[in-house]
Write an enzyme that holds these catalytic residues in place. Structure first.
Site, short mmCIF file in Angstrom:
data_model
loop_
_atom_site.label_atom_id
_atom_site.label_comp_id
_atom_site.label_asym_id
_atom_site.label_seq_id
_atom_site.Cartn_x
_atom_site.Cartn_y
_atom_site.Cartn_z
N GLY A 11 0.84 -1.21 0.00
CA GLY A 11 0.00 0.00 0.00
C GLY A 11 0.86 1.25 0.00
O GLY A 11 1.98 1.25 -0.53
N ASP A 33 1.79 -8.64 -1.14
CA ASP A 33 0.46 -8.17 -0.73
C ASP A 33 -0.54 -9.28 -1.04
O ASP A 33 -0.25 -10.18 -1.83
CB ASP A 33 0.10 -6.89 -1.51
CG ASP A 33 -0.95 -6.05 -0.81
OD1 ASP A 33 -0.61 -5.00 -0.24
OD2 ASP A 33 -2.15 -6.44 -0.83
N ARG A 82 -6.03 3.83 9.20
CA ARG A 82 -7.06 4.52 9.99
C ARG A 82 -7.88 5.43 9.07
O ARG A 82 -7.33 6.18 8.27
CB ARG A 82 -6.36 5.35 11.06
CG ARG A 82 -7.27 5.77 12.17
CD ARG A 82 -6.49 6.14 13.40
NE ARG A 82 -5.36 7.00 13.09
CZ ARG A 82 -5.02 8.07 13.79
NH1 ARG A 82 -5.75 8.41 14.84
NH2 ARG A 82 -3.98 8.78 13.48
N ARG A 88 -6.89 4.63 16.53
CA ARG A 88 -5.98 3.53 16.19
C ARG A 88 -6.49 2.23 16.80
O ARG A 88 -6.33 1.15 16.24
CB ARG A 88 -4.59 3.83 16.73
CG ARG A 88 -3.86 4.86 15.93
CD ARG A 88 -2.37 4.83 16.21
NE ARG A 88 -1.71 5.77 15.32
CZ ARG A 88 -1.60 7.06 15.58
NH1 ARG A 88 -2.07 7.57 16.69
NH2 ARG A 88 -1.00 7.86 14.73
N ASN A 95 -6.68 -5.67 12.39
CA ASN A 95 -5.26 -5.87 12.15
C ASN A 95 -4.66 -7.05 12.92
O ASN A 95 -3.63 -7.58 12.51
CB ASN A 95 -4.50 -4.57 12.43
CG ASN A 95 -4.75 -3.55 11.32
OD1 ASN A 95 -5.23 -3.92 10.24
ND2 ASN A 95 -4.45 -2.29 11.56
N VAL A 118 4.85 -1.83 11.52
CA VAL A 118 4.34 -0.47 11.35
C VAL A 118 2.84 -0.40 11.58
O VAL A 118 2.29 0.63 11.96
CB VAL A 118 4.60 0.05 9.91
CG1 VAL A 118 4.29 1.52 9.81
CG2 VAL A 118 6.00 -0.24 9.47
N HIS A 175 2.65 5.47 20.18
CA HIS A 175 2.62 6.24 18.94
C HIS A 175 1.40 7.16 18.95
O HIS A 175 0.29 6.74 19.25
CB HIS A 175 2.53 5.24 17.79
CG HIS A 175 2.50 5.86 16.44
ND1 HIS A 175 3.22 6.97 16.10
CD2 HIS A 175 1.83 5.49 15.32
CE1 HIS A 175 2.98 7.26 14.84
NE2 HIS A 175 2.14 6.38 14.35
N1 APR Z 1 -1.28 -9.84 3.73
C1 APR Z 1 -0.63 -8.98 2.94
N2 APR Z 1 -1.07 -7.73 2.68
C2 APR Z 1 -2.21 -7.36 3.25
C3 APR Z 1 -2.96 -8.19 4.11
C4 APR Z 1 -2.45 -9.49 4.34
N3 APR Z 1 -3.07 -10.37 5.12
N4 APR Z 1 -4.04 -7.51 4.52
C5 APR Z 1 -4.00 -6.30 3.96
N5 APR Z 1 -2.89 -6.20 3.20
C6 APR Z 1 -2.45 -5.08 2.39
C7 APR Z 1 -3.56 -4.35 1.67
O1 APR Z 1 -3.96 -5.06 0.51
C8 APR Z 1 -2.91 -3.01 1.34
O2 APR Z 1 -2.32 -3.01 0.06
O3 APR Z 1 -1.87 -4.07 3.21
C9 APR Z 1 -1.83 -2.86 2.42
C10 APR Z 1 -2.03 -1.68 3.33
O4 APR Z 1 -1.85 -0.55 2.57
P1 APR Z 1 -2.74 0.77 2.72
O5 APR Z 1 -4.16 0.38 2.86
O6 APR Z 1 -2.35 1.70 1.63
O7 APR Z 1 -2.30 1.33 4.15
P2 APR Z 1 -1.03 2.27 4.45
O8 APR Z 1 -1.44 3.68 4.34
O9 APR Z 1 0.13 1.77 3.68
O10 APR Z 1 -0.82 1.96 5.98
C11 APR Z 1 -0.22 0.74 6.37
O11 APR Z 1 0.48 1.58 8.49
O12 APR Z 1 -0.15 3.57 9.37
C12 APR Z 1 -0.23 2.19 9.50
O13 APR Z 1 -2.12 1.30 10.60
C13 APR Z 1 -1.68 1.80 9.39
O14 APR Z 1 -2.08 -0.49 8.95
C14 APR Z 1 -1.72 0.72 8.36
C15 APR Z 1 -0.30 0.60 7.87
#
Ligand code: APR
Length: 308
Positions: A11, A33, A82, A88, A95, A118, A175
């Protein structure tokens, strides 16, 4: 041979981390991912910037953990970010499932790696990853303090009109909302920050730091911060893979330091090839210590809710 780094979650944060790390030019990167095509597309995009930016880091995207095998370091960013109005802690249940599944795969394929977590709520998720992994505590660390401290230093530098580089300072504790500010350890090239900023104004800056993530969520509306989080991650990855012995605020497992035991809390640590090589036991005032204990209690509550 280059180091191998896996970034779980392709992401916003995972993408920013992978790009910045590729540009550092010392590691090969696997972006993974659950969404098909997303890590592959991001990896290819980052790779195609290499001839322009000048790096030889190899980067692949995948949905198969077999490709992550033998990683030296794994960053876990996967999960749900979030949304506006969401704390959070609301993210906990969502999560918890993700981190449990991901950590199991990581351990299976990279049993000797160091894990940086993270995903929020980060302190509790780090504790979960540590529990699931069965790794020693030095090989599982959480990112929070590096980012919060960067926000703090940014706002202070802006306020004073000095270079970001000349502000030294950090925050401990959880955090965001639970952070423990330490103005006593904040300086402009060694001169105490309290010589430059009135207490009321400093408190406002600390509050803005505390709300730093929420401020960005409210502006972006469709996601949360990722550029500074990606940069904070790479600072930690450098510290570990280049064995820099950096002293940074990160979520680490406490066993009696600060009178706290059995929980991951944001404290100053020494970060090097061995992961968390040392916990720095700072001298805290009674008020600072009380705040740090509140942070620890907040993490304990989440740990209890998760039943781990
Ligand atoms: N296995 C692999 N990837 C996963 C899984 C999983 N089981 N579940 C979700 N994902 C992937 C999603 O498909 C997505 O591409 O995790 C990625 C998260 O990316 P974003 O939604 O863009 O979130 P992001 O802004 O990158 O934040 C990541 O950091 O700030 C923290 O809590 C916040 O959890 C968040 C993390």
């Amino acid at each position: 041979m280059r180091k191998k780094v896996t970034v779980v979650g392709a992401g916003q944060v995972g993408g920013s981390c992978a790009r910045r790390l590729a540009e550092r030019d010392y590691a090969d990167i696997v972006l993974i991912d659950i969404v098909e095509g997303l890590p592959q597309g991001k990896a290819l995009d980052i790779l195609q910037a290499a001839p322009i930016v000048n790096y030889d880091s190899d980067i692949i995207g995948t949905n198969d953990y077999a490709d992550t095998a033998g990683s030296d370091l794994v960053v876990i960013t996967s999960g749900s970010p979030r949304k506006p109005g969401m704390s959070r802690d609301d993210l906990l249940a969502v999560n918890q499932k993700v981190i449990t599944a991901v950590t199991g795969e990581i351990v299976k394929h990279s049993p000797d790696c160091i894990i940086i977590v993270v995903t929020n709520p980060v302190d509790a998720m780090t504790q979960l990853a540590w529990k699931v992994s069965g790794f020693p505590t030095n090989r599982v660390v959480g990112q929070g303090g590096v980012l919060d401290s960067a926000r703090y230093r940014t706002f202070l530098a802006q306020e004073l009109g000095v270079s970001m580089r000349d502000i030294t300072g950090y925050v401990l504790g959880g955090h965001g909302d639970q952070m423990v500010p330490l103005p006593r350890y904040t300086s402009v090239s060694g001169k105490p920050i309290t010589d430059f900023i009135a207490p009321d104004r400093l408190e406002e800056i600390i509050q803005r730091t505390r709300d730093g993530g929420a401020e960005i969520v409210n502006l972006l509306k469709l996601g949360s911060a990722y550029e500074a989080p990606g940069a904070a991650l790479v600072e930690m990855i450098d510290a570990i893979l280049l064995d820099q012995k950096r002293v940074l605020p990160c979520a680490a497992y406490l066993e009696g330091e600060y009178g706290i035991s059995g929980v991951y809390v944001g404290v100053l640590i020494q970060l090097g090839a061995g992961g968390v090589e040392q916990i720095v036991d700072l001298d805290l005032t009674a008020a600072e210590s009380a705040l740090l204990n509140q942070s620890a209690d907040a993490v304990r509550e989440l740990v209890d809710v998760m039943g781990i």
